[in-house]
Design a protein around this motif. Structure first.
Motif, PDB file in Angstrom:
ATOM      1  N   PHE A  69       0.386   1.741  -7.565  1.00 12.03           N
ATOM      2  CA  PHE A  69      -0.734   2.752  -7.018  1.00 12.03           C
ATOM      3  C   PHE A  69      -0.842   2.812  -5.410  1.00 12.03           C
ATOM      4  CE2 PHE A  69      -2.043   1.280 -11.226  1.00 12.03           C
ATOM      5  CZ  PHE A  69      -2.142   2.728 -11.918  1.00 12.03           C
ATOM      6  N   ARG A  70       0.011   2.098  -4.845  1.00  7.96           N
ATOM      7  CA  ARG A  70      -0.054   2.172  -3.311  1.00  7.96           C
ATOM      8  C   ARG A  70       0.085   3.625  -2.840  1.00  7.96           C
ATOM      9  NH1 ARG A  70       1.606  -2.359   1.094  1.00  7.96           N
ATOM     10  NH2 ARG A  70       1.364  -1.339   2.758  1.00  7.96           N
ATOM     11  N   ILE A  71      -0.784   4.228  -1.725  1.00  2.00           N
ATOM     12  CA  ILE A  71      -0.598   5.259  -1.205  1.00  2.00           C
ATOM     13  C   ILE A  71      -0.360   5.385   0.212  1.00  2.00           C
ATOM     14  CG2 ILE A  71      -2.026   6.461  -2.990  1.00  2.00           C
ATOM     15  CD1 ILE A  71      -4.320   6.158  -1.077  1.00  2.00           C
ATOM     16  N   GLY A  72      -0.446   4.162   1.093  1.00  2.00           N
ATOM     17  CA  GLY A  72      -0.355   3.914   2.541  1.00  2.00           C
ATOM     18  C   GLY A  72      -0.504   2.841   3.001  1.00  2.00           C
ATOM     19  N   THR A  73      -0.707   2.720   4.402  1.00  2.00           N
ATOM     20  CA  THR A  73      -0.744   1.640   5.285  1.00  2.00           C
ATOM     21  C   THR A  73      -1.838   1.978   6.217  1.00  2.00           C
ATOM     22  OG1 THR A  73       1.442   0.855   4.838  1.00  2.00           O
ATOM     23  CG2 THR A  73      -0.176  -0.086   6.587  1.00  2.00           C
TER      24      THR A  73
ATOM     25  N   GLU B 240      -0.655   5.386   7.948  1.00  2.00           N
ATOM     26  CA  GLU B 240       0.419   5.903   7.758  1.00  2.00           C
ATOM     27  C   GLU B 240       0.579   6.225   6.348  1.00  2.00           C
ATOM     28  OE1 GLU B 240       5.280   4.840   8.054  1.00  2.00           O
ATOM     29  OE2 GLU B 240       3.711   3.429   8.833  1.00  2.00           O
ATOM     30  N   SER B 241       1.211   7.482   5.858  1.00  2.00           N
ATOM     31  CA  SER B 241       1.178   7.949   4.623  1.00  2.00           C
ATOM     32  C   SER B 241       2.460   8.884   4.379  1.00  2.00           C
ATOM     33  CB  SER B 241       0.108   8.017   3.908  1.00  2.00           C
ATOM     34  OG  SER B 241      -0.163   8.249   2.632  1.00  2.00           O
ATOM     35  N   LEU B 242       2.759   9.259   2.991  1.00  2.00           N
ATOM     36  CA  LEU B 242       3.518  10.469   2.547  1.00  2.00           C
ATOM     37  C   LEU B 242       2.713  11.451   2.142  1.00  2.00           C
ATOM     38  CD1 LEU B 242       6.563   8.396   1.252  1.00  2.00           C
ATOM     39  CD2 LEU B 242       6.631   9.731   3.475  1.00  2.00           C
TER      40      LEU B 242
END
Length: 617
Positions: free
Chosen positions: A129-133, A150-152
C-alpha cells in the motif's frame, strides 16, 4: 524551527527529524476547529521496536494514511529525514479496485482495521500500500525548514502470463496474460496528504512557504512473470513527481537538488519564489492560507445558546487497575471522531510516567496527589489548558493511591471553567479482595464513582466476577457498572448516562465528614529509583519475580544492554508487562516503587533483589 525543536539537530539527526514530524502532526490536533479547517479527521501514533509511525485520516478520504520513518538522506548543509507514505483504502472504497490482487484481498480480511493500526508490525503492508515518500529537513543552522514529497502518478504492475486462482474447485483466469494487476493513483493521494501536512506546518509557523520546487521525470511500471522475475520498464503514461516547499532563510535548492539527483532526466523543472505569480496547479493548496486558521472556531457556541465549558471527567482507580489503558482507549475513540482530549495527570513519585506515555497530556502535577492538595493546583492547570486550547473533554486522572472524595468536595470552585460530568473508577477484579481488605482508599474510590469499570474480567472466573459485582453494588448501589478487558469500553456508554446540558450536583457519598482517608494515612509509601545504566534483561526479569509481597506497584522507564531502546515496565501484585516506550527520545530511566509504609527496610531489600540487574544512583 525553534517552535518544534530545542538543541542541536546535528547531535541526533534521526531523532530530531522524528521529533519535528511528531510536533507538526500532534500540535495540529489541539483545537477542534483548527483541526477541521486544516483537513485532519483523526491521528494515532504507533511505536514498535522497528520505529515510530502514524495512522491518520483526512477530509475527503474513507481510507487511512500511514506514515513511518525510514531514515535520513544526505544533502549539503541539511539534515533530511525520509518518511514512507501509505494509503490503506476502506474495504468498500472504489480505490480497492486499483489495488493488486494481494492488496485487495488484504482489505477484505476481518482483522484488516486492527492490522492497519499496527501496520509497522506487518512489513507486507508497506509493500502492498505504499504510495510515496515524504521529506522533512532542517538546515544545520536551524533557520529553515523544508517539506517535500515524491510519488508516481500511478503504481502499475503487469502480469505477463496473467493470474489464475482457484474458485469453487476450479482454476479461473482472474487476470488475462499481459493484463494489469495493480493501477493505483498514488500521486493524487500523496498530494492530498501533503497538502494537509503542509497546511499544518504553515499554521504552526504562522507563515506561508517562501519557495516552491517541482520536477517531473519519466515513470516506470512493474512487469512480473510466474517464475517470480520482476522488471521495471518505462511507461509513457506514468509520471514521477518530486516537489518541495521551504520556510525561512536557507539554501533550499541544495536540499531539492540533492534529493532529485538520483532521478532520470527531468521533464518539468518548476522553481517559484515569494513575490512571483503562484503556479496555477498550486493556487488552491491549503498551505497558502493556513495561518488564517489561527482564530478559527467551528461555530460560536454562545450564540447557539450552548454551554462553552468542556466537561470534566475524574478518572480514579487503585494502583494498577488499568486507568491508563482505559484512558488510551478513550482518547483513541475521541480522536477518531475528531475530538480533542486534554489530560491532567498527577503521579506519586519524583518522576511522572503516565504523562510521558500519553502525547495528549498538557499538564502533569508531580510530587504529591492533586486529591490530597489544594484545589488551586487543579484550577491553575485547567486555566492553562483553556487559555491555549479548546478541548472537547478534560480528564483528570488521579493517582492510584488518591482519594477522589477529597477532590469532589472542592470541584465546585471550577464551575466557571468546566462542567463536571462524572467520576469514573476503574476496579481491578483480579486483585479485588486483596486491595479492599488492605486499603481503605480503594473502598472510597468505589463509593465516589458515578461509573464503575470492572476491569481484567478475563482473568477471573464467572463466579468470582458475579461476587465482585455484588460487592461493589453493595458499596455503591447508584453507580453504573461495566465489565471490561484491558480497559476497553465504548465511551458513548458512559457519556449518555446523564443530561450534559446541566451541571451534575457533586454529592459526597459519605456524610458528616469533610476529609477522607488519603494514601499517606493508608500506610503507603513511594520511592523513586534513578537508573544510571542499562540492565541485563535476564537478571532484571529474575529479580522481578522475587519482589517482596509488600511491593504493590512498580512502574517506570528502563533500558536493557541487549537493546538500547527505552522500555515501559509496569508491575502490579505479582503480574508485570514490558513493552517498547512510545517516545524514543526520552532520557529518563527510573523505577517508581509503591509499597507498604511499614516496610522500613524496603530500600535495602529492594536493592538486594535487583543488585545484579541495576545500578541505582
Amino acid at each position: 524551527m525553534h517552535h518544534f525543536f530545542q538543541g542541536d539537530i546535528r547531535t541526533d539527526p534521526a531523532e530530531a527529524v522524528q521529533e519535528l514530524m511528531r510536533a507538526i502532526l500532534v500540535r495540529a490536533q489541539f483545537v477542534p476547529g483548527v483541526r477541521h479547517a486544516l483537513g485532519w479527521r483523526g491521528l494515532k501514533q504507533s511505536v514498535t521496536e522497528k520505529g515510530e509511525g502514524w495512522t491518520a485520516r483526512i477530509n475527503g478520504f474513507a481510507g487511512v494514511f500511514g506514515l513511518n520513518f525510514n531514515g535520513t538522506e544526505d544533502a549539503p548543509g541539511w539534515v533530511v529525514g525520509t518518511f514512507g507514505l501509505s494509503y490503506f483504502p476502506s474495504a468498500d472504497e472504489a480505490l480497492v479496485e486499483g489495488c493488486s490482487l494481494c492488496g485487495a484481498a488484504y482489505t477484505q480480511r476481518p482483522d484488516y482495521m486492527s492490522i492497519i493500526r499496527d501496520f509497522l508490525q506487518h512489513d507486507e503492508m508497506s509493500s502492498l500500500f505504499r504510495i510515496g515518500t515524504l521529506f522533512l529537513a532542517s538546515d544545520v543552522r536551524q533557520q529553515a525548514l523544508y517539506l517535500g514529497m515524491e510519488s508516481l502518478s500511478a503504481l502499475r504492475s503487469i502480469a505477463t502470463a496473467g493470474v489464475r486462482m482457484p474458485r469453487n474447485g476450479q482454476m479461473v483466469q482472474v487476470i488475462e496474460p499481459g493484463g494489469t494487476d495493480q493501477n493505483f493513483p498514488a500521486l493524487s493521494l500523496s498530494r492530498a496528504f501533503f497538502d494537509v501536512l503542509a497546511a499544518s506546518l504553515s499554521f504552526h509557523l504562522d507563515r506561508s512557504p517562501g519557495c516552491l520546487f517541482e520536477r517531473s521525470f519519466p515513470g516506470m511500471e512493474i512487469v512480473y512473470d510466474p517464475a517470480g522475475t520482476i522488471e521495471k520498464i518505462p511507461a509513457v503514461d506514468i509520471e514521477g513527481v518530486l516537489m518541495g516547499i521551504g520556510y525561512g532563510e536557507g539554501k533550499f535548492e541544495d536540499a531539492f537538488d540533492a534529493l532529485a539527483v538520483s532521478q532520470c532526466a527531468p521533464g518539468r523543472d518548476l522553481r517559484w519564489r515569494q513575490g512571483e505569480a503562484v503556479p496555477p496547479v498550486y493556487e488552491s493548496m491549503r498551505w497558502w492560507n493556513a495561518r488564517q486558521t489561527r482564530d478559527y472556531k467551528t461555530f460560536d457556541k454562545r450564540i447557539m445558546g450552548m454551554d462553552e465549558r468542556p466537561p470534566l471527567v475524574v478518572l480514579s482507580g487503585f494502583l494498577g487497575s488499568g486507568k491508563t489503558s482505559f484512558l488510551q482507549h478513550f482518547i483513541e475513540y475521541q480522536t477518531q471522531r475528531s475530538r480533542f482530549v486534554a489530560v491532567i495527570q498527577n503521579e506519586i513519585g519524583e518522576v511522572g510516567l503516565d504523562g510521558k506515555l500519553l502525547d495528549y497530556t498538557v499538564t502533569e502535577i508531580d510530587e504529591g496527589c492533586v486529591c490530597c492538595s489544594l484545589v488551586g493546583n487543579l484550577k491553575r492547570a485547567v486555566s492553562d489548558i483553556l487559555s491555549d486550547f479548546q478541548p472537547d473533554f478534560i480528564i483528570l486522572e488521579t493517582t492510584g493511591a488518591a482519594n477522589p472524595l477529597n477532590l469532589l468536595d472542592e470541584i465546585s470552585e471550577l464551575e466557571d471553567l468546566v462542567r463536571y460530568d462524572c467520576t469514573v473508577t476503574v476496579v481491578d477484579s483480579l486483585n479485588f479482595d486483596f486491595t479492599l481488605s488492605r486499603f481503605a482508599i480503594a473502598v472510597d474510590q468505589i463509593r465516589a464513582a458515578d461509573v464503575l469499570v470492572l476491569n481484567k474480567c478475563d482473568l477471573v472466573s464467572d463466579g468470582d466476577l458475579r461476587r465482585v459485582r455484588k460487592q461493589i453494588g453493595n458499596l455503591n448501589p447508584k453507580a453504573i457498572v461495566f465489565s471490561t478487558i484491558n480497559g476497553d469500553l465504548n465511551p458513548a456508554l458512559i457519556f449518555e448516562t446523564g443530561d450534559a446540558g446541566e451541571n451534575k450536583k457533586i454529592v459526597s457519598p459519605t456524610s458528616g465528614s469533610t476529609f477522607h482517608k488519603a494514601h499517606v494515612q493508608d500506610g503507603l509509601r513511594c520511592d523513586t529509583l534513578t537508573l544510571s545504566a542499562p540492565m541485563d534483561r535476564g537478571d532484571f526479569l529474575s529479580a522481578v519475580k522475587s519482589f517482596p509481597a509488600d511491593v504493590f506497584r512498580v512502574k517506570g522507564i528502563i533500558e536493557f544492554t541487549d537493546s538500547l531502546r527505552p522500555m515501559l515496565f509496569q508491575y502490579v501484585a505479582g503480574r508485570f508487562e514490558l513493552s517498547v516506550f512510545p517516545q524514543q527520545d526520552i532520557r529518563d530511566r527510573f523505577l517508581t516503587v509503591i509499597s507498604r509504609e511499614e516496610s522500613t527496610n524496603l530500600d535495602s531489600r529492594f536493592a538486594e533483589v535487583l543488585k545484579t540487574a541495576i545500578a541505582v544512583s
